[in-house]
Design an enzyme around this catalytic site. Structure first.
Site, PDB file in Angstrom:
ATOM      1  N   ARG A  90       0.858  -1.189   0.000  1.00 12.30           N
ATOM      2  CA  ARG A  90       0.000   0.000   0.000  1.00 12.30           C
ATOM      3  C   ARG A  90       0.896   1.241   0.000  1.00 12.30           C
ATOM      4  NH1 ARG A  90      -2.753   3.057   4.897  1.00 12.30           N
ATOM      5  NH2 ARG A  90      -3.968   4.502   3.660  1.00 12.30           N
ATOM      6  N   GLY A 209     -14.502   6.200   8.782  1.00 15.00           N
ATOM      7  CA  GLY A 209     -13.721   5.500   9.812  1.00 15.00           C
ATOM      8  C   GLY A 209     -13.111   6.560  10.701  1.00 15.00           C
ATOM      9  N   ARG A 240      -9.219  14.660  13.046  1.00 18.32           N
ATOM     10  CA  ARG A 240      -8.873  15.692  12.047  1.00 18.32           C
ATOM     11  C   ARG A 240     -10.048  16.639  11.841  1.00 18.32           C
ATOM     12  NH1 ARG A 240      -7.242  11.458   7.818  1.00 18.32           N
ATOM     13  NH2 ARG A 240      -5.407  10.530   8.780  1.00 18.32           N
ATOM     14  N   GLU A 384      -9.549  -3.347   1.983  1.00 19.40           N
ATOM     15  CA  GLU A 384      -8.446  -2.773   1.212  1.00 19.40           C
ATOM     16  C   GLU A 384      -7.347  -3.803   0.950  1.00 19.40           C
ATOM     17  OE1 GLU A 384      -8.927   0.530   4.095  1.00 19.40           O
ATOM     18  OE2 GLU A 384      -8.005   1.748   2.537  1.00 19.40           O
TER      19      GLU A 384
HETATM   20  P1  AMP Z   1     -11.537   2.506  10.872  1.00 21.35           P
HETATM   21  O1  AMP Z   1     -10.658   3.726  10.802  1.00 21.35           O
HETATM   22  O2  AMP Z   1     -12.242   2.225   9.588  1.00 21.35           O
HETATM   23  O3  AMP Z   1     -10.820   1.304  11.428  1.00 21.35           O
HETATM   24  O4  AMP Z   1     -12.695   2.870  11.911  1.00 21.35           O
HETATM   25  C1  AMP Z   1     -12.418   2.994  13.285  1.00 21.35           C
HETATM   26  C2  AMP Z   1     -13.569   3.681  13.963  1.00 21.35           C
HETATM   27  O5  AMP Z   1     -14.785   2.979  13.704  1.00 21.35           O
HETATM   28  C3  AMP Z   1     -13.482   3.702  15.475  1.00 21.35           C
HETATM   29  O6  AMP Z   1     -12.716   4.775  15.924  1.00 21.35           O
HETATM   30  C4  AMP Z   1     -14.928   3.868  15.869  1.00 21.35           C
HETATM   31  O7  AMP Z   1     -15.227   5.255  15.883  1.00 21.35           O
HETATM   32  C5  AMP Z   1     -15.699   3.231  14.755  1.00 21.35           C
HETATM   33  N1  AMP Z   1     -16.370   1.984  15.140  1.00 21.35           N
HETATM   34  C6  AMP Z   1     -15.871   0.730  15.132  1.00 21.35           C
HETATM   35  N2  AMP Z   1     -16.812  -0.159  15.556  1.00 21.35           N
HETATM   36  C7  AMP Z   1     -17.929   0.562  15.830  1.00 21.35           C
HETATM   37  C8  AMP Z   1     -19.253   0.258  16.308  1.00 21.35           C
HETATM   38  N3  AMP Z   1     -19.617  -0.994  16.577  1.00 21.35           N
HETATM   39  N4  AMP Z   1     -20.119   1.279  16.460  1.00 21.35           N
HETATM   40  C9  AMP Z   1     -19.762   2.550  16.188  1.00 21.35           C
HETATM   41  N5  AMP Z   1     -18.552   2.888  15.733  1.00 21.35           N
HETATM   42  C10 AMP Z   1     -17.639   1.939  15.565  1.00 21.35           C
END
Ligand code: AMP
Length: 397
Positions: A90, A209, A240, A384
């Site tokens: 990546r 995310g 951010r 990804e």
């Molecule tokens: P990512 O950067 O795609 O790994 O997303 C991470 C973020 O997803 C975490 O900081 C949470 O804010 C959110 N997240 C993960 N699981 C859950 C859930 N079950 N409900 C709400 N938000 C979640």
């Protein structure tokens, strides 16, 4: 073919070994604190318990050696070294040079170096990962998959900033966009789920995310996206700020007697829903709990986050001229029915309705729009690593 997918950061290295025939993950893991005291490798061979090994990792070469050792050791290894047919890397920034994934050679490495000033924290780390893998597996072909590549189809009117044009010509200052591998994977998968040809679809993909971005995809091609020269622009994210008036930087510097670096750090690490919630959390699980318990900061942060997403959906609907489906992906988009519901309730201008039962789904492909909805609403878990493995196999076969 077994493909090793590497995502190399400045002090961390994530990896997955994927069987390209079955697309199953054979082993995945993470090297943490590379070059720092207390480094460790944590990995999980498929169907087995997580293994943690605390061991010195002075540099990425040692980290790659440990990854290979983890994958091939006689006790709980999953392959022999000669079974690894290719490595997919990546790469965060491909500038304007890379519009798709490429087999890595010296020329490609030079070109990645050349655009490193656009991603000074990420590209050098990605290159260290490439060099370390080349050292450990000199005969194995390697592929670079760029976060920016999918967005290279944006028209000039979408990627130019309102700056003197010479700054674009001299320095390449423009919108590049990130999370491209995810936006590409999700838009293709959405077409499959809807049983339509991607060429006939106008989609909005919300990658929500910790980092968050949104893109408008017309006939399989990105026509606009919310992140810019760097991943700081666009949506309000975990920590951010997303879009702000550029004059805020100088204003804060004067008020706080701080430097550009201090404010850049503030905008990247202390802002977003974390900052808006009075530092309650950047995690939407905590924010939902706070919201439901009446925490004023949590409500403020979630409402601002949701409003910004809705505003972009409105803008991208105008850019596309029509929208057939809105896709939700990444940690929040895949898992939070709460956030999806708050966003979609504000999309009545598109004739969107939510099937409350279907919206309880998380982490699986799901159409959650109501039967009468004029636009399809989809949950599409991103992958990804699989997208990187697919590109790698396609180029190495
Ligand atoms: P990512 O950067 O795609 O790994 O997303 C991470 C973020 O997803 C975490 O900081 C949470 O804010 C959110 N997240 C993960 N699981 C859950 C859930 N079950 N409900 C709400 N938000 C979640």
């Amino acid at each position: 073919m077994k493909v090793l997918v590497i995502n190399c950061g400045s002090s961390s290295l994530k990896f997955q070994l994927i069987d390209s025939d079955s697309e199953a993950v054979i082993c995945k893991g993470l090297c943490e604190r590379i070059g720092i005291d207390g480094s460790q490798i944590v990995y999980t061979p498929a169907g087995k318990d997580k293994i943690t090994k605390v061991t010195p990792m002075p540099d990425h070469n040692r980290a790659i050696e440990l990854v290979i050792e983890a994958l091939t050791n006689s006790e709980n290894g999953v392959v022999s070294l000669d079974e690894i047919g290719a490595v997919g890397h990546r790469i965060v920034h491909g500038g304007e040079k890379f519009t798709k994934s490429v087999v890595i050679d010296e020329e490609v490495i030079k070109a990645i170096e050349d655009v490193s000033d656009l991603a000074p924290l990420h590209n050098p780390a990605n290159l260290i990962g490439i060099r370390a893998c080349q050292k450990a597996m000199p005969k194995v072909p390697m592929v670079a998959v760029f976060d920016t590549a999918f967005h290279q189809t944006m028209p000039e009117e979408a990627y130019l900033y309102g700056l003197p044009y010479s700054y674009y010509e001299k320095y390449g200052i423009r919108r590049y966009g990130f999370h491209g591998t995810s936006h590409s994977y999700v838009s293709k998968r959405a077409a499959e789920i809807l049983g339509k040809d991607a060429k006939d679809l106008k989609l909005i993909v919300c990658h929500l995310g910790n980092g968050a971005s949104i893109s408008a995809v017309d006939g399989g091609k990105c026509i606009d996206t919310s992140m810019g020269l760097t991943p700081l622009e666009g949506l309000i994210m975990g920590t951010r700020s997303g879009d702000i008036d550029p004059s805020v930087v100088e204003f804060i510097m004067k008020k706080e007697n701080s430097t550009v670096a201090d404010v850049t750090n503030l905008l990247n690490k202390k802002s977003g829903v974390f900052g808006l919630s009075d530092e309650l959390s950047s995690d939407f699980r905590d924010l939902q709990k706070g919201y439901e318990e009446g925490h004023a900061g949590a409500k403020r942060a979630v409402d601002a986050f949701v409003y910004r997403v809705v505003k972009y959906i409105g803008a991208y609907t105008a850019a596309l001229g029509r929208v057939d489906a809105i896709c939700f992906t990444a940690g929040v988009g895949e898992n939070s029915g709460f956030v999806r519901n708050l966003i979609c309730k504000r999309l009545s201008f598109l004739g969107a309705t939510v099937d409350e039962e279907a919206n309880k789904a998380h982490g699986e492909d799901k159409v959650f729009s109501g039967a009468d909805s004029k636009v399809k609403l989809l949950i599409v878990p991103t992958n990804e690593e699989l997208a990187i493995a697919r590109d790698t196999v396609a180029l190495c076969k």
